[in-house]
Design an enzyme around this catalytic site. Structure first.
Site, PDB file in Angstrom:
ATOM      1  CB  THR A   1      52.663 -34.205 -33.883  1.00  0.00           C
ATOM      2  OG1 THR A   1      51.745 -32.997 -33.813  1.00  0.00           O
ATOM      3  CG2 THR A   1      52.927 -34.549 -35.168  1.00  0.00           C
ATOM      4  CG  HIS A   2      54.686 -37.087 -29.883  1.00  0.00           C
ATOM      5  ND1 HIS A   2      54.750 -36.592 -28.643  1.00  0.00           N
ATOM      6  CD2 HIS A   2      55.311 -36.390 -30.720  1.00  0.00           C
ATOM      7  CE1 HIS A   2      55.299 -35.396 -28.660  1.00  0.00           C
ATOM      8  NE2 HIS A   2      55.638 -35.505 -29.877  1.00  0.00           N
ATOM      9  CG  ASN A   3      49.896 -40.117 -34.520  1.00  0.00           C
ATOM     10  OD1 ASN A   3      48.876 -40.263 -34.219  1.00  0.00           O
ATOM     11  ND2 ASN A   3      49.950 -39.014 -35.230  1.00  0.00           N
TER      12      ASN A   3
END
Length: 590
Positions: free
Chosen positions: A517-519
């Site tokens: 989920t690390h955008n």
């Protein structure tokens, strides 16, 4: 027609870690603060308590705490020659949509990013020369140093109840910690989590290979704790329901049990839930913002909230989307390489192996979000020479478990039938007897990996969806191959009965399976307005009373999870704003 409300000093868009920290700090400083949050108020007592929270169907399959893609989503493509299509169901990443945001359902991994990231271009050029960095790799220095951010890392770690073991206190290497980390002022607030069998076996194998394993720092309280603000934490129960779930024991550092309740007690602060901000408003010459417009998603009522200052604190993608929808800053053009809004979108990469040990019992249903041992020998260590391997960036490797669910976790050796009697027998045999080793890798900025507004598809409010263009580049392929080789060498040294070997991600990126989920990126920070949307205080170069806080400010993505610097930057920006209100204007000359 929108109802115009009374002006306030500050309007905060989104109430996760960054919005919660800034709301608390600025309300305490005497400013009138209104926070607008898309999601609902949830609480541990009503929503995250046992037995209801242990509902794999509700929280994992139906994404109860996540954004609703029927209302708003993104379109996705790998390169500009393709037609982008809407992401109709969450997959690769999971943005939260409740009070507390993604920090309610995160695992708690909390790292300190160092000057290896903040000075990435200058340090690689100094060591390897300018030609080592590919021409289409648009990495840049961030305009800030680790020493400037260190006190704010410390403040966030003590707020969020981080359990860990320091590896470097004031320059002295500490036994048992990460020997490659940058100097810190003091120990973590809590000792490391209790190790599990999988992390112990990985630790032994890594040591035997000459590496330097250490317990992963994580916002899972290893014991009961009261933070400096008086927020109380229970001890982690190792229940196995961490990632994608709220915490039943108040043991996971989350804003909904720390900074947000404190802000809510302050008469200077007001929270409005179910409030969807559609635009940031500007004055006639476009030099200042004047407030926001938003819609109450329960009844469709529209409002204008005037404010002396606007803080965008939503999920990284949504902050960039609002900047594009509001026409603040020049949109990025990857062909001409002009403009800044949408520039330097980055994701993460990785690789993983599954090890099967006949006769061993790992009890995978008992773990915390941070039940891993990690090595950084190929990450923040300059002792690892990237030159012979021809890649920029790094990866960390870990062994252990994180949220190994009773239904979804079905490890079987490769070659096992995918259904039927043989599959059932294999899942029964190997459920207890398997462990994993994973690598998380950085992704460097590339000129064609970016955001813009989709010309075709629109959301429930009639606005263009955000379009994401992304694919891994040869740099990430080479790093992934190196990571897979490292994992497999460690795994084979442990003599498993069966081994599903790690492989690098070299196929085109897809949004379908969950990955990270690390955008990051899209409204990046920097030293000048030609190459960045924000200055080092996360203040807009275009509108000095607009601050944008979150992982969207990162010019590239590291192997580490982003929440450590995200929390530290929130405190850093809060202090900057306290200075700004005394003498409004750009805090850094353009």
């Amino acid at each position: 027609m929108a109802t115009k409300l009374k002006e306030v000093d500050v309007v905060v868009v989104g109430l996760g870690w960054t919005g919660g920290i800034l709301s608390k700090e600025l309300a305490e400083a005497g400013l009138k603060v209104v926070a607008l949050e898309r999601g609902a108020m949830r609480s541990t007592e009503k929503d995250y308590s046992v037995p209801n929270i242990r509902d794999e169907l509700r929280y994992v399959v139906r994404h109860d705490l996540m954004q609703n893609t029927a209302r708003d989503t993104i379109t996705v493509r790998n390169n500009p020659s393709q037609e982008a299509l809407p992401m109709r169901r969450l997959g690769s990443f999971l943005p939260g949509e409740v009070v507390g945001g993604s920090a309610v359902h995160w695992s708690g991994h909390t790292w300190r990013w160092t000057d290896m990231e903040f000075k990435v271009r200058s340090e690689y050029e100094q060591r390897y020369g300018k030609n080592f960095i590919p021409a289409d790799m648009t990495i840049q220095d961030w305009g800030i140093s680790y020493d400037e951010l260190e006190p704010y890392y410390d403040k966030f770690e003590y707020t969020a109840a981080i359990s860990g073991k320091a590896g470097n206190i004031k320059g002295e290497i500490q036994p048992g910690g990460n020997p490659f980390e940058a100097p810190r002022a003091r120990e973590y607030p809590l000792p490391p989590l209790t190790p599990i069998l999988a992390s112990e076996m990985f630790t032994n194998a890594a040591k035997n290979a000459g590496y330097h394993p250490f317990p992963r720092p994580s916002a899972n309280a290893s014991r009961a704790y009261t933070n400096p603000d008086g927020s109380k934490f229970g001890a982690c129960q190792y229940c196995g329901y961490c990632q994608r779930f709220g915490c039943e024991a108040n043991a996971k550092g989350s804003p909904h049990i720390t900074v947000i309740p404190i802000a809510l007690k302050n008469p200077n602060f007001e929270l409005r839930t179910h409030s969807w901000v559609t635009k940031v408003l500007k004055d006639s010459d476009g030099k200042k913002v004047t407030g926001v417009t938003y819609t109450n998603i329960l009844n469709g009522e529209e409002f204008e909230q005037p404010a002396g200052m606007v803080l965008l604190c939503a999920y990284a993608i949504n902050n960039v989307h609002l900047m594009l929808l509001s026409g603040i800053g020049e949109p990025y053009d990857p062909v001409a390489q002009k403009g800044v809004i949408g520039r330097n979108y980055c994701y993460q990469t990785g690789a993983g192996a599954t090890l099967f040990f006949e006769g061993r019992h790992f009890n995978p249903f008992m773990n915390a979000g941070g039940s891993n041992a990690t090595i950084d020998d190929f990450n923040i260590s300059w002792g690892f020479d990237r030159g012979p391997h021809n890649f920029v960036g790094a990866y960390n490797v870990s062994g252990g478990f994180n949220t190994v669910l009773p239904i979804g976790y079905r490890p079987v050796p490769r070659g096992t039938p995918q259904w039927g009697k043989a599959w059932k027998a294999a899942t029964a045999k190997w459920y207890q007897a398997a462990m994993v080793i994973n690598a998380s890798g950085s992704v460097m900025a590339n000129r064609y990996n970016c955001y813009d507004l989709d010309p075709t598809y629109r959301n429930a409010f009639g606005q263009p969806l955000m379009r994401m263009t992304f694919d891994y580049q040869p740099n990430e392929h080479r790093m992934g191959e190196h990571a897979a080789k490292t994992i497999n060498n460690i795994a084979k040294s442990m003599n498993p009965t069966r081994l599903n070997e790690a492989t690098a991600r070299t196929l085109p990126w897809t949004v379908v399976p969950y990955q990270s989920t690390h955008n990051t990126g899209g409204t990046i920070m920097g030293t000048n307005p030609r190459e960045s949307a924000l200055n080092k205080y996360l203040q807009s170069w275009d509108c000095h009373n607009l601050f944008v806080v979150g992982a969207n400010v990162f010019p590239h993505n590291a192997s580490y999870n982003p929440t450590g610097p995200v929390g530290a930057f929130a405190y850093w920006t809060a202090d900057a704003i306290k200075t700004y209100v005394k003498n409004p204007g750009l805090l850094v000359a353009a």
